[in-house]
Design an enzyme around this catalytic site. Structure first.
Site, short mmCIF file in Angstrom:
data_model
loop_
_atom_site.label_atom_id
_atom_site.label_comp_id
_atom_site.label_asym_id
_atom_site.label_seq_id
_atom_site.Cartn_x
_atom_site.Cartn_y
_atom_site.Cartn_z
N HIS A 1 0.86 -1.18 0.00
CA HIS A 1 0.00 0.00 0.00
C HIS A 1 0.90 1.23 0.00
O HIS A 1 1.66 1.45 0.95
CB HIS A 1 -0.89 0.02 1.24
CG HIS A 1 -1.74 -1.21 1.39
ND1 HIS A 1 -3.06 -1.25 1.01
CD2 HIS A 1 -1.45 -2.46 1.85
CE1 HIS A 1 -3.55 -2.46 1.25
NE2 HIS A 1 -2.60 -3.22 1.77
N GLU B 1 -7.16 -12.29 6.21
CA GLU B 1 -6.11 -11.69 7.04
C GLU B 1 -6.56 -11.80 8.49
O GLU B 1 -5.87 -12.40 9.33
CB GLU B 1 -5.89 -10.22 6.64
CG GLU B 1 -4.82 -9.51 7.46
CD GLU B 1 -4.67 -8.02 7.11
OE1 GLU B 1 -5.58 -7.44 6.49
OE2 GLU B 1 -3.63 -7.43 7.48
N ASP C 1 3.42 -5.22 2.49
CA ASP C 1 2.14 -4.64 2.94
C ASP C 1 2.26 -3.14 3.23
O ASP C 1 1.86 -2.34 2.37
CB ASP C 1 1.61 -5.41 4.16
CG ASP C 1 0.09 -5.40 4.27
OD1 ASP C 1 -0.56 -4.84 3.39
OD2 ASP C 1 -0.44 -5.97 5.24
N1 HPA Z 1 -4.92 -4.69 5.69
C1 HPA Z 1 -6.08 -4.15 5.29
N2 HPA Z 1 -6.16 -2.93 4.81
C2 HPA Z 1 -5.05 -2.21 4.68
C3 HPA Z 1 -3.82 -2.71 5.06
C4 HPA Z 1 -3.75 -4.02 5.60
O1 HPA Z 1 -2.68 -4.52 5.98
N3 HPA Z 1 -2.91 -1.75 4.81
C5 HPA Z 1 -3.56 -0.71 4.29
N4 HPA Z 1 -4.86 -0.98 4.22
ZN ZN Z 2 -2.58 -5.10 2.60
#
Ligand code: HPA
Ligand code: ZN
Length: 338
Positions: A19, A200, A278
């Protein structure tokens, strides 16, 4: 540096789950706050880092969205993107697919064109100066409504040819993929590739929904799919790519210790697993650090690491020509690496 660290450093690789807003380092955050006259609750890099102590995804997201408040101009987005590209180049990333969250910016009055213009100028410079190829993936914030998602898709249409795909991120619990089935169908009709964060923190059913209702071409995280053997078998047969993020999982307490991380089990189950960072500015490491940390924790050998790098190209949205060139570079490296 160990011999294995040296091997990892030279390994040509792609990053598929990063991101852009999560690559905002505290020092740049403070500099942009100053440049734009934005008030932050931190005066120093140390104070910002001290706040990066998370028990779960939402703790992180609260800080992540606060951090985005310093991003105002196209130059800010350029500087953010360029800083990431310069950093990941040192990890020998030759291709990157970057998430961005337009809704985090348009909600603050920053125009879509400002965001994408700044990002794109940096991607173009990286292509010209470093040979790094890239794709952009627009993420919808799942804590917002379907209607807001549709409005964002509409705002993206003038930039259709510059955005490879759409994704789904932000708070997973309580916001199942099914909430966005119609939005993803529309995005698919418009020719966007589709990815989604699932599994997740959310249950295996969310992964199943992402496959069946969103039509995903790639699965972001997916760790909790392992709780469902029938689902694992299905994802293996489909050759679904998983974008796994070891240091993120550690910092958001998906695993208590990296030694407990499911990545090796995923590989052994025949899943197409990749390693990614990430939100590297928040989770303590860029792409290379994720490879090194997981290799050390799980005792991965060169063959496993080469598989992870190969998977990153196989699971990417590169053109066939780009992919075969990247795989050729990987094979040439493996043939010569001591
Ligand atoms: N998970 C979900 N949404 C997100 C993340 C993440 O690690 N990083 C930025 N938005
Ligand atoms: Zn992510």
């Amino acid at each position: 540096m160990t011999a294995l660290d040296g091997f990892i450093a030279g390994l040509p690789k792609a990053e598929l789950h990063m991101h852009l807003e999560g690559s905002l380092e505290p020092a740049l955050m403070l500099a942009l706050a100053k440049r734009n006259g934005v008030e932050l609750p931190y005066a120093t890099v140390e104070a910002a880092e001290a706040a990066y102590d998370f028990d779960e995804l939402q703790d992180f997201l609260d800080l992540y969205y606060r951090g985005t408040s310093v991003l105002r101009t196209a130059e800010d987005f350029h500087d953010l993107t360029w800083a990431y590209l310069e950093r990941v180049r040192r990890d020998n990333a030759i291709h990157v697919e970057l998430f961005f969250d337009p809704q985090a910016h348009t909600a603050r009055g920053v125009a879509f064109v400002t965001v994408i213009g700044g990002i794109e100028s940096a991607l173009l410079a990286a292509r010209r100066q470093c040979g790094i190829t890239s794709r952009l993936i627009l993420c919808f914030l799942r804590h917002l409504s379907e209607a807001e998602g549709f409005a964002t898709l509409e705002a993206a249409l003038p930039f259709r040819d510059r955005i490879a795909g759409v994704g789904l991120d932000s708070s997973e619990r309580g916001h199942p993929p099914s909430k966005f089935a119609r939005l993803f169908r529309k995005a698919g009709e418009l020719g966007f590739l589709r990815v989604a964060h699932a599994g997740e923190e959310g249950p295996p059913d969310y992964v199943r929904e992402a496959v069946d209702l969103l039509g995903i071409d790639r699965l972001d995280h997916g760790n909790r799919a392992l709780e469902d053997p029938a689902l694992v078998e299905r994802l293996r047969k489909m050759q679904m790519t998983f974008t796994v993020c070891p240091l993120s999982n550690l910092r958001l307490k998906g695993v208590a210790r990296l030694e407990d991380h499911p990545l090796r089990r995923m590989l052994e189950a025949g899943l197409r697993v990749t390693v990614n960072s990430d939100d590297p500015a928040y989770f303590g490491g860029y792409l290379g650090e994720n490879y090194r940390a997981i290799a050390r924790a799980l005792g991965l050998d060169r063959a496993a690491l080469a598989t992870l790098a190969r998977n990153s190209f196989l699971g990417s949205f590169m053109t066939p020509e780009e992919r075969s060139a990247a795989l050729g570079r990987l094979d040439a490296y493996l043939a010569t690496a001591g």
